[in-house]
Design an enzyme around this catalytic site. Sequence first.
Site, PDB file in Angstrom:
ATOM      1  CB  ILE A 278      -1.057  -0.148   1.273  1.00 15.97           C
ATOM      2  CG1 ILE A 278      -2.124   0.987   0.998  1.00 15.97           C
ATOM      3  CG2 ILE A 278      -0.246   0.410   2.543  1.00 15.97           C
ATOM      4  CD1 ILE A 278      -3.463   0.578   2.016  1.00 15.97           C
TER       5      ILE A 278
ATOM      6  CG  ASN B   7      11.811  -5.351   6.738  1.00 18.84           C
ATOM      7  OD1 ASN B   7      13.018  -5.379   6.518  1.00 18.84           O
ATOM      8  ND2 ASN B   7      10.859  -4.899   6.417  1.00 18.84           N
TER       9      ASN B   7
ATOM     10  CB  VAL C 122       2.493  -6.605   9.060  1.00 25.43           C
ATOM     11  CG1 VAL C 122       1.212  -7.566   9.032  1.00 25.43           C
ATOM     12  CG2 VAL C 122       1.953  -5.272   8.595  1.00 25.43           C
TER      13      VAL C 122
ATOM     14  CG  HIS D 203       5.655  -9.595   5.309  1.00 26.52           C
ATOM     15  ND1 HIS D 203       5.244  -9.582   6.547  1.00 26.52           N
ATOM     16  CD2 HIS D 203       6.189  -8.322   4.994  1.00 26.52           C
ATOM     17  CE1 HIS D 203       5.724  -8.212   7.174  1.00 26.52           C
ATOM     18  NE2 HIS D 203       6.397  -7.406   6.117  1.00 26.52           N
TER      19      HIS D 203
HETATM   20  P1  5GP Z   1       7.029  -4.629   7.306  1.00 24.61           P
HETATM   21  O1  5GP Z   1       7.352  -3.309   7.645  1.00 24.61           O
HETATM   22  O2  5GP Z   1       6.573  -5.475   8.276  1.00 24.61           O
HETATM   23  O3  5GP Z   1       8.028  -5.471   6.798  1.00 24.61           O
HETATM   24  O4  5GP Z   1       6.060  -4.662   5.981  1.00 24.61           O
HETATM   25  C1  5GP Z   1       4.611  -4.510   5.985  1.00 24.61           C
HETATM   26  C2  5GP Z   1       4.308  -3.782   4.871  1.00 24.61           C
HETATM   27  O5  5GP Z   1       2.740  -3.827   4.781  1.00 24.61           O
HETATM   28  C3  5GP Z   1       4.540  -2.278   4.840  1.00 24.61           C
HETATM   29  O6  5GP Z   1       5.476  -2.204   3.547  1.00 24.61           O
HETATM   30  C4  5GP Z   1       3.435  -1.537   4.540  1.00 24.61           C
HETATM   31  O7  5GP Z   1       3.454  -0.530   3.642  1.00 24.61           O
HETATM   32  C5  5GP Z   1       2.269  -2.829   4.121  1.00 24.61           C
HETATM   33  N1  5GP Z   1       1.093  -2.494   4.408  1.00 24.61           N
HETATM   34  C6  5GP Z   1       0.633  -1.985   5.628  1.00 24.61           C
HETATM   35  N2  5GP Z   1      -0.691  -1.911   5.882  1.00 24.61           N
HETATM   36  C7  5GP Z   1      -1.170  -2.553   4.662  1.00 24.61           C
HETATM   37  C8  5GP Z   1      -2.353  -2.506   3.995  1.00 24.61           C
HETATM   38  O8  5GP Z   1      -3.485  -2.428   4.333  1.00 24.61           O
HETATM   39  N3  5GP Z   1      -2.429  -3.160   2.577  1.00 24.61           N
HETATM   40  C9  5GP Z   1      -1.280  -3.394   1.982  1.00 24.61           C
HETATM   41  N4  5GP Z   1      -1.512  -3.908   0.795  1.00 24.61           N
HETATM   42  N5  5GP Z   1       0.005  -3.078   2.353  1.00 24.61           N
HETATM   43  C10 5GP Z   1      -0.119  -2.647   3.510  1.00 24.61           C
END
Ligand code: 5GP
Length: 119
Positions: free
Chosen positions: A33, A90, A99, A103
């Site tokens: 997003i 991460n 999150v 992933h």
């Molecule tokens: P992290 O920071 O945990 O490695 O990655 C989580 C990712 O999820 C981030 O890059 C963030 O932009 C993405 N993200 C957070 N909320 C949403 C959402 O509601 N939809 C989508 N498609 N991505 C999201």
Amino acid sequence: MSDNDTLFGKIIRREIPANIVYEDDQVLGFKDIAPQAPVHVLFVPKNEAIPTLDDLKPQQAELVGRLVLAAAEYARREGLAEDGYRVVMNCREHGGQTVYHIHLHLLAGAHLGRFGTPR
Ligand code: 5GP
């Protein structure tokens, strides 16, 4: 699905919308997003919600391989493989994880420069 329910669990169950661009029996891929590159896709395991890489068990190793293979297949399909790309996972706070459902990020579409600079 385990009891670690997150935003990504809701996307997997189609309870909240996402731009889904890849799916196989184990992996779902959808556009981030808040993209950090011209192409930024997240690949998540559909059947197990493991919070972090630190929680991964040896018997779950194949699952991470499937995330990598899904990203590589998507990159080939989208014509990104020849120029190249980056994949990132991460882990927890210092890794920038937000999150807690493991992933893989696929970043592509431009020269990405160096990475890992402490803030
Ligand atoms: P992290 O920071 O945990 O490695 O990655 C989580 C990712 O999820 C981030 O890059 C963030 O932009 C993405 N993200 C957070 N909320 C949403 C959402 O509601 N939809 C989508 N498609 N991505 C999201």
